[in-house]
Write an enzyme that holds these catalytic residues in place. Structure first.
Site, short mmCIF file in Angstrom:
data_model
loop_
_atom_site.label_atom_id
_atom_site.label_comp_id
_atom_site.label_asym_id
_atom_site.label_seq_id
_atom_site.Cartn_x
_atom_site.Cartn_y
_atom_site.Cartn_z
N ASP A 17 23.09 108.63 -47.59
CA ASP A 17 21.99 107.67 -47.49
C ASP A 17 21.09 108.16 -46.34
O ASP A 17 21.54 108.94 -45.49
CB ASP A 17 22.58 106.29 -47.18
CG ASP A 17 21.52 105.29 -46.78
OD1 ASP A 17 20.52 105.16 -47.52
OD2 ASP A 17 21.69 104.64 -45.73
N LEU A 18 19.85 107.69 -46.30
CA LEU A 18 18.95 108.11 -45.21
C LEU A 18 18.82 107.02 -44.14
O LEU A 18 19.34 107.18 -43.03
CB LEU A 18 17.58 108.48 -45.79
CG LEU A 18 17.57 109.66 -46.80
CD1 LEU A 18 16.16 109.89 -47.35
CD2 LEU A 18 18.09 110.93 -46.14
N ASP A 19 18.13 105.91 -44.48
CA ASP A 19 17.88 104.86 -43.48
C ASP A 19 19.17 104.30 -42.88
O ASP A 19 20.06 103.86 -43.61
CB ASP A 19 17.09 103.70 -44.11
CG ASP A 19 15.65 104.05 -44.43
OD1 ASP A 19 15.15 105.07 -43.92
OD2 ASP A 19 15.02 103.29 -45.20
N ARG A 76 17.20 104.20 -51.29
CA ARG A 76 16.52 103.15 -52.07
C ARG A 76 15.22 102.74 -51.41
O ARG A 76 14.71 101.66 -51.69
CB ARG A 76 17.42 101.93 -52.17
CG ARG A 76 18.78 102.20 -52.73
CD ARG A 76 19.71 101.00 -52.61
NE ARG A 76 19.17 99.84 -53.27
CZ ARG A 76 19.92 98.90 -53.86
NH1 ARG A 76 21.23 99.01 -53.88
NH2 ARG A 76 19.36 97.86 -54.42
N LYS A 106 22.02 102.37 -56.69
CA LYS A 106 22.29 103.79 -56.45
C LYS A 106 23.11 104.47 -57.55
O LYS A 106 23.23 105.68 -57.56
CB LYS A 106 22.95 104.01 -55.09
CG LYS A 106 21.94 103.87 -53.96
CD LYS A 106 22.34 104.51 -52.65
CE LYS A 106 21.23 104.26 -51.63
NZ LYS A 106 21.52 104.81 -50.30
N ASP A 129 25.35 103.01 -45.03
CA ASP A 129 25.57 101.90 -44.11
C ASP A 129 25.52 100.53 -44.79
O ASP A 129 25.63 99.51 -44.12
CB ASP A 129 24.51 101.91 -42.99
CG ASP A 129 23.14 101.58 -43.54
OD1 ASP A 129 22.60 102.40 -44.32
OD2 ASP A 129 22.63 100.49 -43.24
MG LIG Z 1 20.87 102.80 -45.31
#
Ligand SMILES: [Mg+2]
Length: 172
Positions: A17-19, A76, A106, A129
């Site tokens: 995941d990124l954020d 997302r 996802k 997260d």
């Molecule tokens: Mg995230």
């Protein structure tokens, strides 16, 4: 930073995941575009606010690539262009073999990874997260690891994930 210990049985694809996993913010809400890099190498938004990446992330990605494990990004975010720009500004874009960055469940992102790479879900390892994503992706058989958003991705979390995946594989 510490060098990660890799177990004997490795995943074939690691998805991040990124954020709030690779960086400690949401790209679509916490900062104002456009983003750019300053002459001293900081990434900033249009208000000159510094956008940091979690410090171990570039070295972790490098170590994974050195093991010839493929890497993917699943996000997302409502601001895909911003997320893609950040991957370039942080100089980590070159590590990602696959990127699926758009809103929605996802599972769709993972179907794309499976189609593009041919890697089975049981050979994938995923870090995120958000509990809802961990739930959705665990269900399809991917080893899914919850990342504490206050800390983000660290060598310790990576090792935990690698270990859990290896144990699952050795039981099959
Ligand atoms: Mg995230």
């Amino acid at each position: 930073m510490a060098t990660a210990t890799f177990p004997r049985l490795l995943p074939k694809l690691i998805v991040f995941d990124l954020d709030e996993t690779l960086w400690p913010f949401w790209v679509d809400t916490h900062f104002d575009p456009p983003f750019q890099k300053t002459s001293d190498g900081k990434v900033v938004d249009s208000n000159n606010d510094v956008m940091r990446i979690h410090k171990d992330v570039p070295a972790i990605l490098k170590q994974i690539q050195d093991r010839e494990i493929q890497i993917a990004a699943a996000s997302r975010t409502d601001y895909p262009t911003g997320a893609k720009t950040l991957l370039k500004l942080y100089d980590i874009d070159q590590y990602f073999n696959y990127k699926e960055i758009y809103p929605g469940c996802k599972r769709k992102h993972f179907e794309k990874f499976h189609k593009a790479s041919g890697v089975a879900y049981e050979d994938m390892l995923f870090f995120d997260d958000e509990a809802r994503n961990i739930r959705d992706i665990s269900k399809i058989g991917v080893t899914s690891i919850y990342v504490d958003y206050t800390v983000g991705l660290t060598v310790k979390v990576l090792e935990e994930g690698l270990q859990k995946h290896s144990e699952k594989k050795s039981k099959r």
